[in-house]
Design a protein around this motif. Sequence first.
Motif, mmCIF file in Angstrom:
data_model
loop_
_atom_site.group_PDB
_atom_site.id
_atom_site.type_symbol
_atom_site.label_atom_id
_atom_site.label_comp_id
_atom_site.label_asym_id
_atom_site.label_seq_id
_atom_site.Cartn_x
_atom_site.Cartn_y
_atom_site.Cartn_z
ATOM 1 N N TYR A 161 -5.728 10.320 0.977
ATOM 2 C CA TYR A 161 -5.463 8.882 1.609
ATOM 3 C C TYR A 161 -4.899 8.059 0.442
ATOM 4 O O TYR A 161 -3.697 7.198 0.548
ATOM 5 C CB TYR A 161 -6.800 8.458 2.120
ATOM 6 N N LYS A 165 -1.383 6.370 1.265
ATOM 7 C CA LYS A 165 -1.348 5.095 1.562
ATOM 8 C C LYS A 165 -1.005 4.155 0.049
ATOM 9 O O LYS A 165 -0.578 3.349 0.261
ATOM 10 C CB LYS A 165 -2.573 4.787 2.106
ATOM 11 N N VAL A 174 -13.015 1.882 -0.562
ATOM 12 C CA VAL A 174 -13.720 2.655 0.361
ATOM 13 C C VAL A 174 -15.017 2.237 0.560
ATOM 14 O O VAL A 174 -15.823 2.039 -0.272
ATOM 15 C CB VAL A 174 -13.531 4.169 -0.021
ATOM 16 N N GLU A 231 -10.443 -0.436 2.680
ATOM 17 C CA GLU A 231 -9.243 -0.023 3.292
ATOM 18 C C GLU A 231 -9.647 0.968 4.299
ATOM 19 O O GLU A 231 -8.617 1.371 5.114
ATOM 20 C CB GLU A 231 -8.455 0.251 2.297
ATOM 21 N N VAL A 232 -10.649 1.667 4.134
ATOM 22 C CA VAL A 232 -11.085 2.716 5.300
ATOM 23 C C VAL A 232 -12.656 2.663 4.863
ATOM 24 O O VAL A 232 -13.136 2.840 4.001
ATOM 25 C CB VAL A 232 -10.445 4.257 4.804
ATOM 26 N N VAL A 256 -9.786 -1.845 10.658
ATOM 27 C CA VAL A 256 -10.066 -0.959 9.304
ATOM 28 C C VAL A 256 -10.284 0.623 9.974
ATOM 29 O O VAL A 256 -11.010 0.709 10.911
ATOM 30 C CB VAL A 256 -11.388 -1.175 8.626
ATOM 31 N N PRO A 257 -9.259 1.578 9.665
ATOM 32 C CA PRO A 257 -9.528 2.765 10.163
ATOM 33 C C PRO A 257 -10.788 3.513 9.516
ATOM 34 O O PRO A 257 -11.425 3.132 8.413
ATOM 35 C CB PRO A 257 -8.144 3.638 9.237
ATOM 36 N N VAL A 258 -11.330 4.473 10.274
ATOM 37 C CA VAL A 258 -12.630 5.081 10.096
ATOM 38 C C VAL A 258 -12.259 6.485 10.101
ATOM 39 O O VAL A 258 -11.441 7.164 10.788
ATOM 40 C CB VAL A 258 -13.533 4.837 11.360
ATOM 41 N N ALA A 259 -12.716 7.192 9.053
ATOM 42 C CA ALA A 259 -12.744 8.529 8.780
ATOM 43 C C ALA A 259 -13.816 9.401 9.350
ATOM 44 O O ALA A 259 -15.057 9.179 8.743
ATOM 45 C CB ALA A 259 -12.387 9.195 7.347
ATOM 46 N N ASP A 282 -7.468 5.927 13.495
ATOM 47 C CA ASP A 282 -8.963 6.708 13.085
ATOM 48 C C ASP A 282 -8.422 8.134 12.667
ATOM 49 O O ASP A 282 -7.542 8.915 13.197
ATOM 50 C CB ASP A 282 -9.934 6.681 13.928
ATOM 51 N N TYR A 283 -9.352 8.785 11.803
ATOM 52 C CA TYR A 283 -9.093 9.858 11.134
ATOM 53 C C TYR A 283 -10.068 10.907 11.476
ATOM 54 O O TYR A 283 -11.297 10.312 11.934
ATOM 55 C CB TYR A 283 -8.831 9.764 9.706
#
Length: 411
Positions: A161, A165, A174, A231-232, A256-259, A282-283
Amino acid sequence: MRLTASIRYAAALATAALACSIAPRTAHAQTTYVVPSLSDFSGPFSTVMPSIGGGREAVINWWNAEVGAKQGIKLQMKAYDTRFETAQTASLWPGILAEKPLVGFALGGPDTAALQQRLPNDKVVMFSASASNGFAWRPNQWILSLRPTFVHEFVGFIDWYQKTKAEGKRPIKVALVTSESSPSYVDVAKGVTAFAKANPKVVELVEVVFAEAQPADLTLQMRRVTNSGAEVILAPASIQQAIAIKRALQALNKKVPVAFAMHNAPGFIAKPMGGIGSMEGDYETQGGALATDDDTEVKRFYDMLATKYGLKAPWNGITIGGIAQALLLVRAVEAGAKKYGPDKLTGELIHKTLLETTFTSASLFGYSSDIKYDISAPFPVQNPKVNIGVVKDGKLMPAVLGYSVPKMDLW
Protein backbone atom coordinates in the motif's frame (compact mmCIF):
# COMPACT_ATOMS: atom_id res chain seq x y z
CA MET A 1 -19.76 -88.80 -13.38
CA ARG A 2 -17.05 -89.36 -10.77
CA LEU A 3 -14.63 -87.34 -12.93
CA THR A 4 -17.14 -84.56 -13.08
CA ALA A 5 -17.63 -84.70 -9.30
CA SER A 6 -13.87 -84.71 -8.80
CA ILE A 7 -13.49 -81.74 -11.07
CA ARG A 8 -16.24 -79.96 -9.17
CA TYR A 9 -14.62 -80.87 -5.83
CA ALA A 10 -11.21 -79.72 -7.06
CA ALA A 11 -12.77 -76.54 -8.36
CA ALA A 12 -14.48 -76.02 -5.00
CA LEU A 13 -11.19 -76.53 -3.18
CA ALA A 14 -9.45 -74.13 -5.51
CA THR A 15 -12.21 -71.58 -4.99
CA ALA A 16 -12.01 -72.01 -1.23
CA ALA A 17 -8.23 -71.68 -1.31
CA LEU A 18 -8.50 -68.59 -3.47
CA ALA A 19 -11.09 -67.14 -1.10
CA CYS A 20 -8.83 -67.84 1.87
CA SER A 21 -5.87 -66.22 0.16
CA ILE A 22 -7.92 -63.17 -0.79
CA ALA A 23 -9.85 -62.75 2.46
CA PRO A 24 -6.96 -61.57 4.65
CA ARG A 25 -5.81 -59.13 1.98
CA THR A 26 -9.31 -57.78 1.62
CA ALA A 27 -9.58 -57.36 5.36
CA HIS A 28 -6.35 -55.41 5.37
CA ALA A 29 -6.87 -53.68 2.02
CA GLN A 30 -8.25 -50.54 3.61
CA THR A 31 -6.74 -48.84 6.65
CA THR A 32 -8.91 -46.26 8.41
CA TYR A 33 -7.36 -43.27 10.17
CA VAL A 34 -9.42 -40.99 12.41
CA VAL A 35 -8.94 -37.29 11.62
CA PRO A 36 -10.02 -35.02 14.49
CA SER A 37 -11.61 -31.80 13.29
CA LEU A 38 -11.31 -29.08 15.95
CA SER A 39 -14.30 -26.83 15.38
CA ASP A 40 -16.24 -23.90 16.78
CA PHE A 41 -19.99 -24.56 16.90
CA SER A 42 -20.79 -22.29 19.85
CA GLY A 43 -18.11 -19.57 19.98
CA PRO A 44 -17.06 -16.48 18.00
CA PHE A 45 -16.54 -18.38 14.75
CA SER A 46 -19.65 -20.56 14.90
CA THR A 47 -21.13 -18.60 11.99
CA VAL A 48 -18.24 -19.52 9.71
CA MET A 49 -17.78 -23.10 10.88
CA PRO A 50 -20.18 -24.53 8.27
CA SER A 51 -17.92 -23.05 5.58
CA ILE A 52 -14.66 -24.28 7.14
CA GLY A 53 -16.10 -27.66 8.08
CA GLY A 54 -17.88 -28.04 4.75
CA GLY A 55 -14.63 -27.44 2.89
CA ARG A 56 -12.79 -29.95 5.06
CA GLU A 57 -15.45 -32.64 4.69
CA ALA A 58 -15.87 -32.27 0.93
CA VAL A 59 -12.11 -32.65 0.35
CA ILE A 60 -11.98 -35.73 2.61
CA ASN A 61 -14.92 -37.26 0.69
CA TRP A 62 -13.28 -36.50 -2.66
CA TRP A 63 -9.90 -37.89 -1.59
CA ASN A 64 -11.36 -41.04 -0.04
CA ALA A 65 -13.23 -41.80 -3.26
CA GLU A 66 -10.66 -40.84 -5.87
CA VAL A 67 -7.27 -41.28 -4.19
CA GLY A 68 -7.53 -43.06 -0.86
CA ALA A 69 -9.54 -45.97 -2.25
CA LYS A 70 -6.68 -46.74 -4.65
CA GLN A 71 -4.10 -46.49 -1.87
CA GLY A 72 -6.10 -48.57 0.60
CA ILE A 73 -6.74 -45.69 3.02
CA LYS A 74 -9.92 -44.17 4.40
CA LEU A 75 -9.86 -40.95 6.42
CA GLN A 76 -12.67 -40.62 8.97
CA MET A 77 -13.26 -37.06 10.09
CA LYS A 78 -14.61 -36.53 13.62
CA ALA A 79 -15.59 -33.05 14.84
CA TYR A 80 -14.99 -31.62 18.33
CA ASP A 81 -16.41 -28.29 19.53
CA THR A 82 -13.57 -26.27 21.10
CA ARG A 83 -15.61 -23.03 21.17
CA PHE A 84 -12.35 -21.38 19.97
CA GLU A 85 -11.11 -21.46 23.57
CA THR A 86 -7.64 -22.54 24.68
CA ALA A 87 -8.92 -24.18 27.89
CA GLN A 88 -11.64 -26.11 26.06
CA THR A 89 -9.19 -27.43 23.48
CA ALA A 90 -6.84 -28.53 26.24
CA SER A 91 -9.64 -30.28 28.14
CA LEU A 92 -10.85 -32.16 25.06
CA TRP A 93 -7.41 -33.24 23.92
CA PRO A 94 -6.97 -36.38 26.11
CA GLY A 95 -10.21 -37.81 24.71
CA ILE A 96 -9.19 -36.91 21.17
CA LEU A 97 -5.80 -38.52 21.70
CA ALA A 98 -7.50 -41.74 22.81
CA GLU A 99 -8.71 -42.14 19.20
CA LYS A 100 -5.03 -42.51 18.21
CA PRO A 101 -5.02 -39.88 15.45
CA LEU A 102 -1.97 -39.24 13.28
CA VAL A 103 -3.07 -35.97 11.77
CA GLY A 104 -5.95 -33.55 12.21
CA PHE A 105 -7.52 -30.11 11.69
CA ALA A 106 -7.12 -27.13 14.03
CA LEU A 107 -8.72 -23.69 13.78
CA GLY A 108 -6.30 -21.04 14.98
CA GLY A 109 -4.55 -19.33 17.87
CA PRO A 110 -6.36 -20.94 20.83
CA ASP A 111 -5.65 -24.43 19.48
CA THR A 112 -2.02 -23.51 18.89
CA ALA A 113 -1.68 -22.11 22.40
CA ALA A 114 -3.24 -25.25 23.89
CA LEU A 115 -1.40 -27.87 21.87
CA GLN A 116 1.92 -26.64 20.51
CA GLN A 117 3.88 -27.92 23.52
CA ARG A 118 2.04 -31.25 23.57
CA LEU A 119 2.01 -32.35 19.95
CA PRO A 120 5.73 -33.18 19.58
CA ASN A 121 5.34 -35.65 22.45
CA ASP A 122 1.93 -36.91 21.37
CA LYS A 123 3.18 -37.36 17.78
CA VAL A 124 0.11 -35.85 16.13
CA VAL A 125 0.39 -33.36 13.25
CA MET A 126 -2.30 -30.68 13.16
CA PHE A 127 -2.98 -28.26 10.31
CA SER A 128 -4.30 -24.83 11.23
CA ALA A 129 -7.08 -23.25 9.18
CA SER A 130 -5.78 -19.76 9.89
CA ALA A 131 -2.51 -17.96 9.42
CA SER A 132 0.28 -18.72 11.86
CA ASN A 133 1.26 -16.67 14.92
CA GLY A 134 4.39 -15.13 16.36
CA PHE A 135 4.06 -17.13 19.57
CA ALA A 136 4.11 -20.30 17.46
CA TRP A 137 7.19 -19.25 15.48
CA ARG A 138 9.52 -21.74 17.11
CA PRO A 139 11.48 -24.71 15.79
CA ASN A 140 10.13 -28.26 15.70
CA GLN A 141 6.43 -27.41 15.72
CA TRP A 142 3.70 -29.96 14.93
CA ILE A 143 0.79 -27.57 14.43
CA LEU A 144 1.38 -26.17 10.96
CA SER A 145 -0.16 -23.52 8.73
CA LEU A 146 -0.15 -23.12 4.96
CA ARG A 147 0.03 -19.36 5.45
CA PRO A 148 2.65 -17.16 7.12
CA THR A 149 1.70 -15.28 10.28
CA PHE A 150 -1.13 -12.75 10.33
CA VAL A 151 1.57 -10.16 10.90
CA HIS A 152 3.33 -11.19 7.67
CA GLU A 153 0.03 -10.91 5.81
CA PHE A 154 -0.73 -7.40 7.11
CA VAL A 155 2.85 -6.18 6.85
CA GLY A 156 2.85 -7.36 3.23
CA PHE A 157 -0.27 -5.25 2.67
CA ILE A 158 1.27 -2.20 4.42
CA ASP A 159 4.40 -2.44 2.28
CA TRP A 160 2.42 -2.81 -0.95
CA TYR A 161 0.00 0.00 0.00
CA GLN A 162 2.85 2.39 0.83
CA LYS A 163 4.58 1.67 -2.47
CA THR A 164 1.33 1.90 -4.43
CA LYS A 165 -0.55 4.77 -2.80
CA ALA A 166 2.38 6.85 -1.56
CA GLU A 167 4.80 5.74 -4.30
CA GLY A 168 7.21 4.78 -1.52
CA LYS A 169 7.94 8.46 -0.84
CA ARG A 170 6.37 8.89 2.61
CA PRO A 171 5.03 6.75 5.44
CA ILE A 172 1.34 5.89 5.30
CA LYS A 173 -0.85 6.45 8.35
CA VAL A 174 -2.37 3.19 9.56
CA ALA A 175 -4.72 2.30 12.41
CA LEU A 176 -5.16 -1.24 13.74
CA VAL A 177 -8.34 -2.51 15.42
CA THR A 178 -8.00 -5.77 17.31
CA SER A 179 -8.97 -7.52 20.55
CA GLU A 180 -7.45 -9.07 23.63
CA SER A 181 -9.92 -11.97 23.46
CA SER A 182 -7.60 -14.23 21.45
CA PRO A 183 -3.83 -14.81 21.51
CA SER A 184 -3.78 -14.37 17.72
CA TYR A 185 -5.38 -10.93 17.85
CA VAL A 186 -2.93 -9.72 20.48
CA ASP A 187 -0.05 -11.16 18.46
CA VAL A 188 -1.02 -9.08 15.41
CA ALA A 189 -0.86 -5.90 17.49
CA LYS A 190 2.59 -6.81 18.79
CA GLY A 191 3.94 -7.69 15.35
CA VAL A 192 2.54 -4.68 13.46
CA THR A 193 3.72 -2.35 16.24
CA ALA A 194 7.22 -3.85 16.04
CA PHE A 195 7.28 -3.42 12.25
CA ALA A 196 6.12 0.20 12.53
CA LYS A 197 8.85 1.01 15.05
CA ALA A 198 11.50 -0.60 12.84
CA ASN A 199 10.23 1.03 9.62
CA PRO A 200 9.17 4.64 10.32
CA LYS A 201 9.71 5.60 6.68
CA VAL A 202 7.10 3.04 5.60
CA VAL A 203 4.33 3.31 8.16
CA GLU A 204 3.10 5.55 10.95
CA LEU A 205 0.87 3.58 13.31
CA VAL A 206 -1.53 6.24 14.52
CA GLU A 207 -3.39 4.01 16.98
CA VAL A 208 -3.96 0.42 18.06
CA VAL A 209 -7.57 0.09 19.18
CA PHE A 210 -8.33 -2.82 21.51
CA ALA A 211 -12.04 -3.58 21.53
CA GLU A 212 -14.33 -6.47 22.41
CA ALA A 213 -14.47 -9.28 19.88
CA GLN A 214 -18.23 -8.69 19.59
CA PRO A 215 -18.55 -4.93 20.12
CA ALA A 216 -21.92 -3.22 20.24
CA ASP A 217 -20.55 -0.06 18.61
CA LEU A 218 -17.18 1.34 17.54
CA THR A 219 -18.27 4.79 16.39
CA LEU A 220 -16.34 6.63 19.09
CA GLN A 221 -13.12 4.74 18.31
CA MET A 222 -13.52 5.20 14.54
CA ARG A 223 -14.12 8.93 14.97
CA ARG A 224 -10.84 9.16 16.88
CA VAL A 225 -8.99 7.07 14.26
CA THR A 226 -10.31 9.03 11.28
CA ASN A 227 -9.64 12.37 12.98
CA SER A 228 -6.01 11.26 13.40
CA GLY A 229 -5.71 11.01 9.63
CA ALA A 230 -5.59 7.22 9.21
CA GLU A 231 -5.37 6.35 5.52
CA VAL A 232 -6.24 2.70 5.99
CA ILE A 233 -7.57 0.62 8.88
CA LEU A 234 -6.38 -2.93 9.53
CA ALA A 235 -9.04 -5.36 10.78
CA PRO A 236 -7.45 -8.72 11.64
CA ALA A 237 -9.84 -9.81 14.39
CA SER A 238 -13.38 -11.20 14.56
CA ILE A 239 -16.17 -11.03 12.01
CA GLN A 240 -18.36 -9.08 14.43
CA GLN A 241 -15.59 -6.54 14.98
CA ALA A 242 -15.09 -6.15 11.22
CA ILE A 243 -18.79 -5.43 10.76
CA ALA A 244 -18.76 -2.94 13.65
CA ILE A 245 -15.84 -1.07 12.04
CA LYS A 246 -17.69 -0.74 8.73
CA ARG A 247 -20.94 0.33 10.37
CA ALA A 248 -19.14 2.96 12.43
CA LEU A 249 -17.45 4.37 9.33
CA GLN A 250 -20.82 4.49 7.57
CA ALA A 251 -22.37 6.31 10.52
CA LEU A 252 -19.54 8.84 10.41
CA ASN A 253 -19.75 9.07 6.60
CA LYS A 254 -16.02 8.36 6.34
CA LYS A 255 -14.54 6.60 3.30
CA VAL A 256 -11.38 5.19 4.86
CA PRO A 257 -10.53 1.81 3.29
CA VAL A 258 -10.33 -1.24 5.55
CA ALA A 259 -7.99 -4.21 5.05
CA PHE A 260 -9.47 -7.50 6.26
CA ALA A 261 -8.04 -10.98 6.81
CA MET A 262 -9.26 -14.19 5.17
CA HIS A 263 -11.64 -15.09 8.00
CA ASN A 264 -13.56 -11.77 7.91
CA ALA A 265 -13.07 -10.99 4.22
CA PRO A 266 -15.35 -8.67 2.23
CA GLY A 267 -17.03 -11.56 0.43
CA PHE A 268 -18.05 -13.09 3.72
CA ILE A 269 -19.28 -10.02 5.62
CA ALA A 270 -20.95 -8.49 2.55
CA LYS A 271 -24.34 -10.04 3.37
CA PRO A 272 -24.76 -8.54 6.87
CA MET A 273 -23.42 -5.26 5.46
CA GLY A 274 -26.22 -5.16 2.88
CA GLY A 275 -24.18 -6.25 -0.13
CA ILE A 276 -20.60 -6.16 -1.33
CA GLY A 277 -21.21 -2.71 -2.81
CA SER A 278 -20.90 -1.35 0.71
CA MET A 279 -17.30 -2.68 0.78
CA GLU A 280 -16.18 -0.71 -2.29
CA GLY A 281 -12.49 0.16 -1.99
CA ASP A 282 -11.84 -2.27 0.88
CA TYR A 283 -9.15 -4.93 0.80
CA GLU A 284 -8.45 -8.54 1.70
CA THR A 285 -4.87 -9.55 2.50
CA GLN A 286 -3.85 -13.15 3.11
CA GLY A 287 -1.54 -15.93 2.04
CA GLY A 288 -4.19 -18.14 0.45
CA ALA A 289 -6.30 -17.98 -2.68
CA LEU A 290 -8.81 -15.17 -3.25
CA ALA A 291 -12.52 -15.86 -3.79
CA THR A 292 -12.79 -13.86 -6.99
CA ASP A 293 -15.26 -14.43 -9.82
CA ASP A 294 -12.46 -15.30 -12.23
CA ASP A 295 -12.44 -18.71 -13.94
CA THR A 296 -9.53 -20.16 -12.00
CA GLU A 297 -8.40 -23.66 -11.12
CA VAL A 298 -9.31 -22.83 -7.52
CA LYS A 299 -12.93 -22.05 -8.48
CA ARG A 300 -13.19 -25.09 -10.76
CA PHE A 301 -12.11 -27.42 -7.95
CA TYR A 302 -14.66 -25.79 -5.64
CA ASP A 303 -17.37 -26.27 -8.30
CA MET A 304 -16.42 -29.94 -8.65
CA LEU A 305 -16.70 -30.48 -4.89
CA ALA A 306 -20.10 -28.77 -4.92
CA THR A 307 -21.33 -30.87 -7.84
CA LYS A 308 -19.97 -34.29 -6.90
CA TYR A 309 -19.13 -34.32 -3.20
CA GLY A 310 -21.90 -32.42 -1.46
CA LEU A 311 -20.14 -29.14 -0.71
CA LYS A 312 -22.84 -26.65 0.26
CA ALA A 313 -20.61 -23.94 1.72
CA PRO A 314 -20.65 -20.67 -0.26
CA TRP A 315 -17.80 -19.44 -2.41
CA ASN A 316 -15.80 -17.23 -0.06
CA GLY A 317 -12.44 -16.98 1.68
CA ILE A 318 -13.60 -19.02 4.68
CA THR A 319 -14.57 -21.99 2.53
CA ILE A 320 -11.30 -21.65 0.61
CA GLY A 321 -9.42 -21.85 3.92
CA GLY A 322 -11.17 -25.09 4.87
CA ILE A 323 -10.51 -26.62 1.45
CA ALA A 324 -6.85 -25.55 1.44
CA GLN A 325 -6.27 -26.93 4.92
CA ALA A 326 -7.80 -30.26 3.95
CA LEU A 327 -5.90 -30.48 0.66
CA LEU A 328 -2.57 -30.22 2.42
CA LEU A 329 -3.63 -32.82 4.99
CA VAL A 330 -4.67 -35.41 2.40
CA ARG A 331 -1.60 -34.76 0.26
CA ALA A 332 0.60 -35.31 3.32
CA VAL A 333 -1.14 -38.61 4.06
CA GLU A 334 -0.88 -39.56 0.39
CA ALA A 335 2.84 -38.81 0.22
CA GLY A 336 3.48 -40.62 3.49
CA ALA A 337 1.58 -43.69 2.32
CA LYS A 338 3.64 -43.88 -0.88
CA LYS A 339 6.88 -43.69 1.12
CA TYR A 340 6.09 -45.95 4.04
CA GLY A 341 2.98 -47.97 3.17
CA PRO A 342 -0.71 -47.19 3.69
CA ASP A 343 -1.03 -49.36 6.81
CA LYS A 344 2.24 -48.27 8.43
CA LEU A 345 1.66 -44.56 8.88
CA THR A 346 2.38 -42.82 12.16
CA GLY A 347 2.23 -39.17 13.14
CA GLU A 348 6.01 -39.15 13.24
CA LEU A 349 6.20 -40.43 9.65
CA ILE A 350 3.68 -37.81 8.51
CA HIS A 351 5.79 -35.09 10.16
CA LYS A 352 8.92 -36.48 8.51
CA THR A 353 7.15 -36.53 5.15
CA LEU A 354 6.15 -32.89 5.55
CA LEU A 355 9.75 -31.84 6.12
CA GLU A 356 11.02 -33.87 3.17
CA THR A 357 8.39 -33.02 0.56
CA THR A 358 7.58 -29.96 -1.52
CA PHE A 359 3.83 -29.78 -2.04
CA THR A 360 3.39 -27.95 -5.32
CA SER A 361 0.71 -25.40 -6.01
CA ALA A 362 -0.51 -27.68 -8.81
CA SER A 363 -1.03 -30.60 -6.39
CA LEU A 364 -3.03 -28.21 -4.18
CA PHE A 365 -5.10 -26.99 -7.16
CA GLY A 366 -3.87 -23.43 -6.69
CA TYR A 367 -5.21 -23.13 -3.15
CA SER A 368 -1.69 -22.25 -2.03
CA SER A 369 1.67 -21.47 -3.53
CA ASP A 370 4.29 -24.22 -3.24
CA ILE A 371 4.58 -25.46 0.35
CA LYS A 372 7.99 -26.41 1.74
CA TYR A 373 8.44 -26.69 5.49
CA ASP A 374 11.65 -26.80 7.45
CA ILE A 375 12.29 -27.38 11.12
CA SER A 376 12.67 -23.66 11.91
CA ALA A 377 9.01 -22.58 11.71
CA PRO A 378 5.43 -23.89 11.61
CA PHE A 379 4.81 -22.19 8.25
CA PRO A 380 6.70 -21.96 4.94
CA VAL A 381 9.26 -19.43 6.15
CA GLN A 382 11.25 -18.88 2.95
CA ASN A 383 10.05 -15.84 0.98
CA PRO A 384 6.46 -15.67 2.30
CA LYS A 385 3.98 -14.05 -0.08
CA VAL A 386 0.52 -12.55 0.19
CA ASN A 387 -2.38 -12.12 -2.18
CA ILE A 388 -4.25 -8.83 -1.94
CA GLY A 389 -7.75 -8.36 -3.27
CA VAL A 390 -9.77 -5.15 -3.60
CA VAL A 391 -13.51 -4.62 -3.96
CA LYS A 392 -14.05 -2.74 -7.19
CA ASP A 393 -17.33 -2.20 -9.06
CA GLY A 394 -19.10 -4.55 -6.65
CA LYS A 395 -16.66 -7.45 -7.05
CA LEU A 396 -13.58 -8.74 -5.29
CA MET A 397 -10.72 -8.44 -7.75
CA PRO A 398 -7.00 -9.20 -7.46
CA ALA A 399 -4.99 -6.10 -6.62
CA VAL A 400 -1.71 -8.00 -6.55
CA LEU A 401 -0.90 -11.71 -6.37
CA GLY A 402 2.20 -13.27 -4.85
CA TYR A 403 3.53 -10.08 -3.26
CA SER A 404 6.73 -10.76 -1.31
CA VAL A 405 6.58 -9.78 2.35
CA PRO A 406 9.46 -7.66 3.68
CA LYS A 407 11.94 -9.59 5.76
CA MET A 408 10.88 -9.66 9.40
CA ASP A 409 12.45 -10.74 12.65
CA LEU A 410 10.40 -12.38 15.35
CA TRP A 411 8.62 -9.70 17.37
